[in-house]
Each structure stands twice: as C-alpha cells, then as structure tokens.
Design an enzyme around this catalytic site. Structure first.
Site, PDB file in Angstrom:
ATOM      1  N   GLU A 295       0.823  -1.207   0.000  1.00  0.00           N
ATOM      2  CA  GLU A 295       0.000   0.000   0.000  1.00  0.00           C
ATOM      3  C   GLU A 295       0.860   1.260   0.000  1.00  0.00           C
ATOM      4  OE1 GLU A 295      -3.137   0.217  -0.423  1.00  0.00           O
ATOM      5  OE2 GLU A 295      -3.788  -1.856  -0.145  1.00  0.00           O
ATOM      6  N   ARG A 299       0.565   3.781  -3.286  1.00  0.00           N
ATOM      7  CA  ARG A 299      -0.117   5.040  -2.986  1.00  0.00           C
ATOM      8  C   ARG A 299       0.859   6.191  -2.757  1.00  0.00           C
ATOM      9  NH1 ARG A 299      -5.670   3.958   0.376  1.00  0.00           N
ATOM     10  NH2 ARG A 299      -6.249   1.983  -0.583  1.00  0.00           N
ATOM     11  N   ASP A 429      -5.059  -8.900  -8.194  1.00  0.00           N
ATOM     12  CA  ASP A 429      -5.329  -8.080  -9.367  1.00  0.00           C
ATOM     13  C   ASP A 429      -4.125  -7.363  -9.964  1.00  0.00           C
ATOM     14  OD1 ASP A 429      -5.239  -6.617  -7.033  1.00  0.00           O
ATOM     15  OD2 ASP A 429      -7.153  -5.595  -7.327  1.00  0.00           O
ATOM     16  N   GLU A 587     -12.695   0.546 -10.382  1.00  0.00           N
ATOM     17  CA  GLU A 587     -12.378  -0.419 -11.443  1.00  0.00           C
ATOM     18  C   GLU A 587     -13.391  -0.427 -12.588  1.00  0.00           C
ATOM     19  OE1 GLU A 587      -9.819  -1.253  -8.137  1.00  0.00           O
ATOM     20  OE2 GLU A 587     -12.006  -1.040  -8.217  1.00  0.00           O
ATOM     21  N   THR A 673      -1.423   0.911 -10.513  1.00  0.00           N
ATOM     22  CA  THR A 673      -2.699   0.349 -10.063  1.00  0.00           C
ATOM     23  C   THR A 673      -3.511   1.331  -9.237  1.00  0.00           C
ATOM     24  OG1 THR A 673      -3.680  -1.635  -9.070  1.00  0.00           O
ATOM     25  CG2 THR A 673      -1.803  -0.639  -7.904  1.00  0.00           C
TER      26      THR A 673
END
Length: 755
Positions: A295, A299, A429, A587, A673
């Site tokens: 994360e 991010r 994913d 998404e 992503t």
C-alpha cells in the site's frame, strides 16, 4: 429496454415430453464456455449433459426422496408482466441527466485553507526524550533518509537471491534505443468534435471537478494530514499524496501548493506515533512500528512519482527516492520476493517465506522501475526484478494452471503444486495488471513480460474468463475464480479492471487483437451489474447462477391462458448471491475509460455519465461521498467511509473520460494500479505537460525544511507518550479551529485556481 428472455410458454398437457425438454433446454441453455470466442466465432452455448446421464453415474431413482419432490408451480395473473426488464447496454443520451440539472455542482465550493492545529514548538523537544530513545543525539523530528539495515543483510549462500544476476538488457541510461510500441490510443486527432458535443463534454467534466472539490474541501476541513475523512461525520481516517496528480490534472494549482507543504513536512520515520529512526524498540511497541509495503509503494511512492512526471517538481522525486530507500529492505529475502510488511530497524530476522498475497509479491516492480529510470540508480529495478524472476522461474512451474498463481502462497519451504484460489480479484489483481504495464514502461526491453502476459491471458481464457449465458438478451463475460479445482462464476468489482487491460493489450501486442472483444464483454458485464440494480451502483461481488442450477428459473402458471412460463431468478437477473456493499471503487469506470480511449466510441462516455450521476446522487454526504451498505435499495444507507482511492482514482477516471483525450494520453503515460501516471514515451520528460506553474510556489516552500514532521504526526507522538504515561498531561491542549473561525484567503476565488 430489453426483456431478459423471449416470452416462452407451453400449453399444459398439449406438448410432448420431447418438445417440452427442447423448450426447457433452450431456456436454460448457455452459461459458461470453456474458452472464449471472437465476435465471428460466437454461437449460443448449449446446456451440458445432466449429471445423472454422464458416464459412471447410476441412473436416477424411479422413486425420489420426499425432499426432492418439486413443489407445484404457483399460479399468477398476466405472467408476461413478471419478466424483468433490463437496462440497455448503452444508455440513450436523451435518457441521461443534463449537467445543468445538478444544481449543487454548477459551481465549485468555496476554497479555504486546511484546518490545522499548530503543534507548539516548545513541546517538540519533549517528543523524543533521550532516556526513551537510547540517548539519541538529536531531538528534532525528521528522518534522514538512511537506508535501514543497509549493508547488514546478505542472501543465504546458495539461495535464489544469492545466485541471481541482473538482466543485461535493461540499461537505464539508454532509453533512446527503446523498442517502438504500437499506437495504443484511438486517433482522436483524425476526427472533428462538434461544438455541441464539446460543450456537453466540458460541462460534464466541470461537474465532475466540482464534485471532487466537494469531497476535497471536506477532507481539508476535517482530516488534513490524516489518511482519510469520514464523509458523513467528518471524522479523520494517504489522501494528500494519493491526490497530488488529480489536483494537477484538474488544474487546481493552489490546492496542489497546500498539499505540497504537507509533502515537504512529512516525516517518513514516524509510524503510529513512534519514530523508528530514533529507536522505537525502547517504547515496547515493535508491533506498531511497521509499514505495509504494498500500500505504501502504490499510494505514497506511486503518488509522488506520478505527480513528479506531471509537474517536474523536484521535491516529489526527492521524497519518492527517500521513501523507496526506506521500503527497499522488504526485498531482503532468500527468494527475492518482497515481504508483506517492514519493521524498520527491527533486530529480528527478516521475513522468510510465510504466506503472502500475489498482489503484494508482484506489484512493486512498476514503481521501483520508474524510480530507477528517473534517478539513474538501477539498484531499485534490480531488487524488484529479482523477485519477479523467482516468481517466473520457481513458482509458476509448480502451478496447476501455469502461469496463473493462487492469490496466497508461500515463497519457499514447500513442495508440490501451488493450491488455493485462482482469481484476478482482490489480493491478486495488480500482479496481472503489471505484467502488461511493465512491458509498456520498459518498452519491450525485457521480452519476458509480454510473453508472460500473453500466456496468462490464454490460460485465464481457458479457466476463469467465462461467457455468461444465464442473462438472456445479454452477451456478458465474467472474470470468475477457480477454488479447489472448481469454477465459481463470480464477478468482483476489483476484477473489472480486466476489461480495460485486455483492450490495452490488444493494441500493445498486435497478435492479441481479438482480446478487445473480450474486454468489451467484461466491461459490459460490470456495467450491467450496476445499471440493473435499483441504486444504479455495482456491489463488491456478484455470483451468477451456475448453468445447471435448477433454481435459476421458476416455473409459474398463467391463470388466464393455463400456460407455464419460465421466469428467471436473481437480482439483478442471473445473479444468485450479491455482496451488497458499494465502496466507490474505480475499477468499473476505469475499464469504461480505457474502452473509450482505445476505441474512440462515444457511447462509453454516456455509460460513464450514467454511472457518475447515479454514484453522486446516492452517496453524497456533507463532507464527501460515502460507501453504501446495500446497492439493492433505491436509496441505500451511508456507511461514513471514503477511501483515499476515491479522490486518487475514481474521480480521476471520471474527469479524464470527459477531458480532451490528449490529456494523459495512453501513448505517453502508463498508469499504476492506483492510477498514478508514469511517463513511458522516450521523448517526454517530467513536466512536459506544463500542469504546474512553478512560479506560484512560495519561496518559503521551495527552501523550507524537509521531513520535520507534520502537526498531525507530532500530536501522534505526544498522544502515544501520554498513553504510556511517559510524559505529564499538558496544561493546555490546542483545539482545532471551527470553520466559521476561518476566512477565505485574499485573492482566492471559489474552488481554487483553475488553469
């Protein structure tokens, strides 16, 4: 509007058993094929052989157990009226809300300075007492960017990490010889946009920006410096850094300057009130002082790198590399596969191979590759590539569905095949997403990524990408999962990215051009799962009926005609079970945006506008846009949760859908992503888009101290010491100012500066 299936009837007692069987077979035919087909190859699917008729199964008993005796069909009036009416695949423009009808979003909210409480300077010296932090020489707040455990770890002799050698084909200084990529984005320059279409597009874009500013102002007023804001209550919840490039894309330069100050002050060494750079073990809180690597990288580091590529603001690259050094020890494993969490300055042994999520194991490569490209330091790329090579060379050969991998696995210390759940959804994913995007970022210099991506899509098409035939009148494809060898016809919202990925792959790799068809189908499935709900919102997960499930339809008798009618079950029709929560995930709109940018089909803009208006109308709250608890309700309840990805991704994709297609062109950028844009075009340099006027940055910001700690971090350190009874209670506690105590900055208009 479409009826879900043709009105099928049969006269009771008048048709032969054979004709009845044919009719039922037609009604329930078609669910999931073993392989996907192209448009030219598509044919209706047929019902498989019933279990009792398959070889090796005994014939059905002549006397059924009582529990299996079917109930007599219920009698209804006007059975034809009971057939569900489905929304069209693409909404008609006349049926959509006009942007001018959204009164609250016709103008941006008033922009105010972030509500902050200044930490008293005289108290800073008390935050890190020498006795508690092993006699640290400095009491000032701020990490020095020193690499934890630097030079203290070497791979075990004979391990994969010890014997691995870096690929020679990747030369960070030689980007002029990149392999040319096929054009990815549709040739928008080749067609003329009418004045009417342009005006509509711009008005929609401006409404999206005003909605973003509503949520952004809610964050500024109630949670500045915290991760998130509760959109209902305003309670604080990596929003600022995650939103940097969104602010730049929307032309909100004054808001960016507010956020930049936070970036400059942030101390990466403070975690949950503990400064690991000064010796957190002395506080007895080793478990708290840890970093979730995945994360943090996608991010924070991704947000800094993406905003740097848009702005050319050197502070962002400096801070991104500082963070990259701190996280780098997660690769200190005998396999090279990164550990899930990092405990800086932890004297205990590093992670040695317990279960790890596939997304965590394989989703740091894009960010570390871009960091290498920007700094010229190939070490970052090498560390991420080593773990990927282990996955490719050691783990994939053990998979029963190679090159697919289970969502959770061990990196070492196991024998035999990799078992578990195989999916493109949560916990997996971004690994699959990054195979193609790494090929784009490297511009084909390491051919293995394209090969691995192509082989992955081929295997997925045989196993978990399945056509859905239980929704008659719709041609849908689900991205399901293989669980213990059995296929589950599920569709996670998180899996919706696959539609856009396949569409992009069909352009990047010319030999995969047919993937565009399947991308369309997956995109359409996600749109259906939202538009067919009363709220218009897509749930976290939907499980379709299986093909041979007798419960997927109900037989009723029409009282007027004495005829039997087969009514499909499910809400939406064809869906057996639904996880009803909606989290404003990006998404679905992400794949709609990719379909528009790749095909140029303006129908996707109408799809996106319907999705947007349903979203904001059902989730609006005083301080933002909330998650909801039940998408099956026309007016679902709010949960007081707004993740940072709402500002970083969801709003970004909606804004870009109605922006000029030259903004953030897929031929210039590849998005990580978390939707942070990295330049991949060899002729583009950071800041080439001129989204930031650097002359607007105050001189004090250009030369201010870096990493001194934000006010929120300092209060966090103080509160931890208070909770441990290590410092006395302060005589006075600063109070957060109320909104009515603030005033609009002189010279500022509504909504900040828009370029």
């Amino acid at each position: 509007m479409q009826s879900i299936i043709p009105y099928q009837l049969r006269r009771r007692g008048k048709l032969s058993a054979f004709v009845a069987f044919v009719l039922v077979t037609f009604l329930v035919s078609g669910a999931y094929s073993n392989t996907l087909t192209s448009d030219d190859e598509y044919v209706p699917l047929t019902r498989p052989t019933p279990p009792e008729a398959r070889p090796g199964n005994p014939p059905p008993s002549k006397v059924r157990p009582a529990k299996n005796i079917p109930k007599p069909p219920r009698h209804v009036k006007n059975a034809a009226s009971l057939f569900p009416i489905l929304p069209p695949d693409f909404p008609d423009e006349a049926s959509l809300l006009n942007p001018t009808s959204l009164d609250k979003l016709q103008s941006p909210p008033i922009s105010r300075s972030p509500r902050v409480v200044e930490f008293p300077e005289e108290m800073v010296k008390d935050l890190f007492p020498e006795a508690l932090y092993h006699g640290a020489q400095s009491a000032s707040v701020g990490t020095k960017g020193v690499l934890p455990r630097e030079g203290q770890w070497t791979p075990p002799e004979g391990s994969f990490a010890a014997t691995w050698t870096a690929p020679k084909s990747f030369d960070i200084q030689d980007r002029d010889e990149d392999v040319p990529l096929n054009r990815i984005q549709f040739d928008f320059e080749g067609r003329t946009e009418s004045n009417k279409a342009k005006a509509l597009r711009i008005s929609r874009r401006d409404v999206v920006r005003n909605a973003f500013l509503h949520a952004w102002e809610g964050y500024k007023s109630n949670a500045w410096g915290h991760d998130e804001v509760g959109p209902v209550s305003g309670k604080p919840g990596a929003t600022i850094i995650d939103s940097l490039d969104t602010l730049l894309l929307m032309g909100l330069q004054d808001e960016y300057i507010y956020a930049r100050k936070h970036v400059r002050e942030l101390d990466f060494g403070i975690i949950s009130g503990i400064n690991w750079d000064k010796g957190p073990d002395s506080l007895g809180r080793k478990d708290v002082a840890s970093i979730h690597a995945f994360e943090t990288v996608i991010r924070y580091m991704g947000g800094l790198l993406g905003a740097y590529d848009l702005s050319g603001d050197s502070l962002l690259l400096q801070r991104a590399e500082e963070l990259g050094k701190i996280i780098l020890p997660v690769f200190d494993t005998s396999s090279g596969v990164p550990m899930s969490r990092l405990k800086p300055k932890n004297p205990e042994p590093v992670y040695t191979g317990h279960g790890i999520q596939l997304a965590e194991a394989g989703s740091l490569m894009l960010e570390y590759t871009r960091l290498s490209q920007l700094t010229g330091n190939q070490t970052y790329f090498n560390m991420a590539q080593r773990g990927m090579d282990y996955i490719d060379q050691v783990l994939i050969p053990k998979s029963p569905y190679k090159p697919l991998l289970p969502v959770i696995f061990s990196t070492e210390g196991f024998n035999g095949n990799l078992l578990g759940t195989y999916s493109f959804g949560g916990m997996a994913d971004s690994y699959y997403e990054y195979l193609l995007k790494q090929h784009i970022l490297l511009r084909g210099k390491i051919s293995r990524y394209a090969q691995l991506y192509s082989n992955t899509i081929d295997k997925a098409s045989e196993t978990i990408f399945r056509e859905v035939g239980v929704v008659h009148g719709k041609k849908l494809t689900t991205v399901g999962e293989m669980k213990n060898g059995k296929f589950q016809p599920a569709m996670e919202h998180l899996s919706c990215f696959v539609g856009g990925m396949l569409a992009m792959g069909s352009r990047v790799l010319s030999y995969r051009s047919k993937d565009l068809f399947h991308g369309r189908r997956i995109s359409q499935t996600c749109y259906y799962l939202g538009s067919a709900n009363p709220s218009g919102l897509q749930s976290e997960r939907s499980d379709f009926y299986k093909q041979d499930d007798p419960k997927r339809y109900e037989i009723v008798v029409d009282e007027d005609s004495d005829e039997e009618v087969f009514l499909p079950r499910g809400s939406p029709p064809g869906v057996r079970v639904m996880h009803k929560q909606y989290m404003s995930r990006p998404e679905a709109i992400e794949t709609v945006w990719y379909m528009y940018r790749i095909t140029g089909d303006e129908k996707y803009q109408n799809q996106g506008w319907r999705m947007f208006t349903d979203w904001i109308s059902k989730t609006e709250a005083p301080f933002g846009f909330s998650s909801v608890n039940d998408v099956k309700l026309e007016k679902p309840g709010l949960t007081d949760k707004m993740e940072s990805f709402v500002l970083a991704e969801t709003f970004k994709y909606y804004f870009l859908l109605f922006s000029d297609p030259s903004e953030l062109s897929l031929d210039d950028y590849v998005l990580n992503t978390e939707a942070h844009p990295f330049i991949h075009h060899p002729d583009r340099k950071p800041g080439f888009s001129k989204m930031l006027d650097k002359s607007r940055i105050p001189r004090s910001e250009l030369h201010g101290e870096i990493g001194k700690g934000t006010n929120v971090q300092k209060f966090g350190c103080r509160d931890l010491l208070l909770s441990l009874n290590l410092i006395p209670e302060p005589t006075e506690t600063p109070v957060l100012p109320k909104p009515d105590q603030e005033h609009e900055e002189e010279g500022r208009g509504k909504g900040g500066q828009v370029i």
